[in-house]
Design a protein around this motif. Structure first.
Motif, PDB file in Angstrom:
ATOM      1  N   LYS A  36      46.158  19.486  30.175  1.00 19.83           N
ATOM      2  CA  LYS A  36      46.830  20.705  30.622  1.00 19.83           C
ATOM      3  C   LYS A  36      45.935  21.929  30.406  1.00 19.83           C
ATOM      4  O   LYS A  36      45.857  22.802  31.266  1.00 19.83           O
ATOM      5  CB  LYS A  36      48.154  20.880  29.881  1.00 19.83           C
ATOM      6  N   ARG A  81      43.195  21.870  33.022  1.00 15.98           N
ATOM      7  CA  ARG A  81      43.772  22.149  34.342  1.00 15.98           C
ATOM      8  C   ARG A  81      44.043  23.633  34.504  1.00 15.98           C
ATOM      9  O   ARG A  81      43.699  24.248  35.523  1.00 15.98           O
ATOM     10  CB  ARG A  81      45.068  21.349  34.528  1.00 15.98           C
ATOM     11  N   ARG A 140      41.050  25.792  35.037  1.00 16.31           N
ATOM     12  CA  ARG A 140      40.521  25.670  36.394  1.00 16.31           C
ATOM     13  C   ARG A 140      41.497  26.227  37.439  1.00 16.31           C
ATOM     14  O   ARG A 140      41.285  26.056  38.632  1.00 16.31           O
ATOM     15  CB  ARG A 140      40.173  24.214  36.675  1.00 16.31           C
ATOM     16  N   MET A 177      44.420  25.294  38.347  1.00 23.39           N
ATOM     17  CA  MET A 177      45.019  24.262  39.185  1.00 23.39           C
ATOM     18  C   MET A 177      46.471  24.050  38.777  1.00 23.39           C
ATOM     19  O   MET A 177      46.811  24.177  37.607  1.00 23.39           O
ATOM     20  CB  MET A 177      44.277  22.924  39.009  1.00 23.39           C
ATOM     21  N   ALA A 236      49.731  21.288  38.599  1.00 18.01           N
ATOM     22  CA  ALA A 236      49.854  19.846  38.377  1.00 18.01           C
ATOM     23  C   ALA A 236      49.832  19.107  39.713  1.00 18.01           C
ATOM     24  O   ALA A 236      49.251  18.021  39.817  1.00 18.01           O
ATOM     25  CB  ALA A 236      51.125  19.536  37.600  1.00 18.01           C
ATOM     26  N   LEU A 263      46.187  18.871  40.868  1.00 17.99           N
ATOM     27  CA  LEU A 263      45.471  17.860  40.099  1.00 17.99           C
ATOM     28  C   LEU A 263      45.890  16.465  40.535  1.00 17.99           C
ATOM     29  O   LEU A 263      45.041  15.572  40.670  1.00 17.99           O
ATOM     30  CB  LEU A 263      45.707  18.050  38.604  1.00 17.99           C
ATOM     31  N   GLU A 322      50.586  15.492  30.201  1.00 17.93           N
ATOM     32  CA  GLU A 322      50.506  16.859  29.683  1.00 17.93           C
ATOM     33  C   GLU A 322      51.566  17.145  28.630  1.00 17.93           C
ATOM     34  O   GLU A 322      51.347  17.956  27.740  1.00 17.93           O
ATOM     35  CB  GLU A 322      50.618  17.865  30.836  1.00 17.93           C
ATOM     36  N   ILE A 349      41.284  11.571  36.519  1.00 21.95           N
ATOM     37  CA  ILE A 349      41.642  12.929  36.100  1.00 21.95           C
ATOM     38  C   ILE A 349      40.394  13.691  35.661  1.00 21.95           C
ATOM     39  O   ILE A 349      40.207  14.854  36.026  1.00 21.95           O
ATOM     40  CB  ILE A 349      42.702  12.890  34.981  1.00 21.95           C
ATOM     41  N   LEU A 387      38.862  17.114  37.270  1.00 17.91           N
ATOM     42  CA  LEU A 387      38.714  18.326  36.457  1.00 17.91           C
ATOM     43  C   LEU A 387      37.248  18.700  36.220  1.00 17.91           C
ATOM     44  O   LEU A 387      36.960  19.735  35.637  1.00 17.91           O
ATOM     45  CB  LEU A 387      39.412  18.127  35.103  1.00 17.91           C
TER      46      LEU A 387
END
Length: 67
Positions: free
Chosen positions: A5, A8, A11, A13, A15, A18, A33, A47, A51
């Motif tokens: 999380k 993410r 970045r 983003m 969920a 992602l 998460e 993932i 990421l």
């Protein structure tokens, strides 16, 4: 906050984004998460690639990631 999380959010983003980028369901992303489940190796690799980090960074935590 879990490393997935944290990375993410760094970045910028969602969920959903992602999930689409990694090919892992949004429900699974949310469970990882929230600490309800741990990703299997294949999912962790997907993932991490989405990421832009390594699986080790996912395991060790976002503090080791250079953005």
């Amino acid at each position: 906050m879990t490393p997935i999380k944290t990375m993410r959010k760094r970045r910028l983003m969602t969920a959903d984004q992602l999930a689409i980028k990694s090919g892992v369901s949004r429900v699974s992303i949310t469970r990882y998460e929230n600490g309800q489940r741990e990703p299997k190796v294949r999912e962790a690799i997907r993932i991490a690639r989405a990421l832009g980090c390594t699986v080790e960074q996912l395991v060790e935590g976002a503090r080791t990631v250079v953005v």
